[in-house]
Design an enzyme around this catalytic site. Structure first.
Site, PDB file in Angstrom:
ATOM      1  N   LYS A  13       0.824  -1.202   0.000  1.00  0.00           N
ATOM      2  CA  LYS A  13       0.000   0.000   0.000  1.00  0.00           C
ATOM      3  C   LYS A  13       0.860   1.255   0.000  1.00  0.00           C
ATOM      4  CE  LYS A  13      -4.317  -2.013   1.360  1.00  0.00           C
ATOM      5  NZ  LYS A  13      -5.434  -2.116   2.299  1.00  0.00           N
TER       6      LYS A  13
ATOM      7  N   ARG B 136      -2.828 -10.123   4.954  1.00  0.00           N
ATOM      8  CA  ARG B 136      -3.182 -10.297   3.543  1.00  0.00           C
ATOM      9  C   ARG B 136      -2.064  -9.677   2.722  1.00  0.00           C
ATOM     10  NH1 ARG B 136      -5.822  -7.366  -0.513  1.00  0.00           N
ATOM     11  NH2 ARG B 136      -7.200  -8.599  -1.877  1.00  0.00           N
TER      12      ARG B 136
END
Length: 267
Positions: free
Chosen positions: A212, A248
């Site tokens: 991210k 994840r």
């Protein structure tokens, strides 16, 4: 001692996901990638057919199902634990019929409330409910918090209440604070520092920090997205002691090795 967190490997069957869009659109490529994720250390393969990046195109349910069903059916038939990354009830229903165990809804049932009833109607399906304030836009217009941790805890509590009201028992609910969803880098770091307040809600916690933007902000401006895998793995090891249920990630191997080091240090 905290249990070793599970690793959920990301399988995007999409043309426009931010880091690997278009790589696994063909069913045979998606199935091969799912197997490779498991070989690299993933305990669960999370299959998604619609990107949730800012400005992503909203995909029709029929198209989403067509993208994800071949991989879900093949991987589940091979004994691989699968998850469906969707906000749509009908996609969740098809995935569960294909043998999927987890329904990973980044909206926590807010985008399509029928999804909660689909999960409740199953005897085994587990809901992973994300913190969500709406679809992302380029300007992070919903990323405003006085106290990010307190507000995420409060909003996740409302999501839990809705899931319970739909008939989902507590032992089939996992929460995800939704890093990057209507959150700036500073908000993400604040949430990661406050994981004890999130685990205090009493539910397993999934953390999705992989690749991210807030991790990329620590790297040179010209760094490839895949270079965020190393900080992702470091973060995996650093938060493993917080009692999280899982992480994840796009590249399981690095996080699996990081958890190996964590286990050796702990023992």
């Amino acid at each position: 001692m905290s249990a070793r967190p599970l690793i959920m490997g990301v399988l995007n069957v999409t043309p426009d996901s931010f880091s690997d869009g278009g790589h696994y659109l063909a069913p045979e490529d998606a199935i091969a990638r799912g197997r490779a994720l498991v070989e690299a250390g993933a305990d669960i393969v999370d299959v998604g057919g619609e990107s949730t990046r800012p400005g992503a195109e909203i995909v029709g349910v029929a198209e989403e199902i067509a993208r994800v069903r071949p991989a879900l059916e093949a991987l589940s038939a091979a004994g691989i634990t699968t998850s469906i990354d969707t906000m749509n009830a009908e996609t969740a229903r098809v995935a569960l019929a294909a043998g999927t165990l987890y329904v990973n809804d980044v909206s926590g049932g807010q985008a399509d409330p029928e999804l909660l009833r689909v999960v409740a109607a199953s005897e085994t399906a587990i809901l992973i409910a994300g913190h969500w304030r709406g679809r992302l836009d380029a300007g992070d217009s919903l990323a405003h918090y006085a106290d990010p941790v307190s507000e995420v805890v409060e909003e996740l509590s409302r999501i839990v209440a809705a899931a319970r009201a739909a008939g989902i028992p507590d032992d089939r609910i996992i929460l995800d604070p939704g890093l990057g969803f209507s959150k700036t880098g500073a908000h993400n770091w604040a949430i990661l520092r406050g994981l004890d307040r999130l685990t205090a809600l009493g539910f397993p916690l999934l953390i999705g920090a992989s690749r991210k933007r807030f991790l990329g902000e620590m790297l040179p401006a010209d760094a490839e997205v895949a270079e965020r895998d190393l900080p992702t793995a470091v973060l995996t090891a650093l938060i493993a002691d917080s009692g999280i249920w899982g992480v994840r990630v796009h590249e399981p191997r690095a996080s699996a090795r990081a958890l190996d080091v964590w286990e050796h240090l702990r023992s």
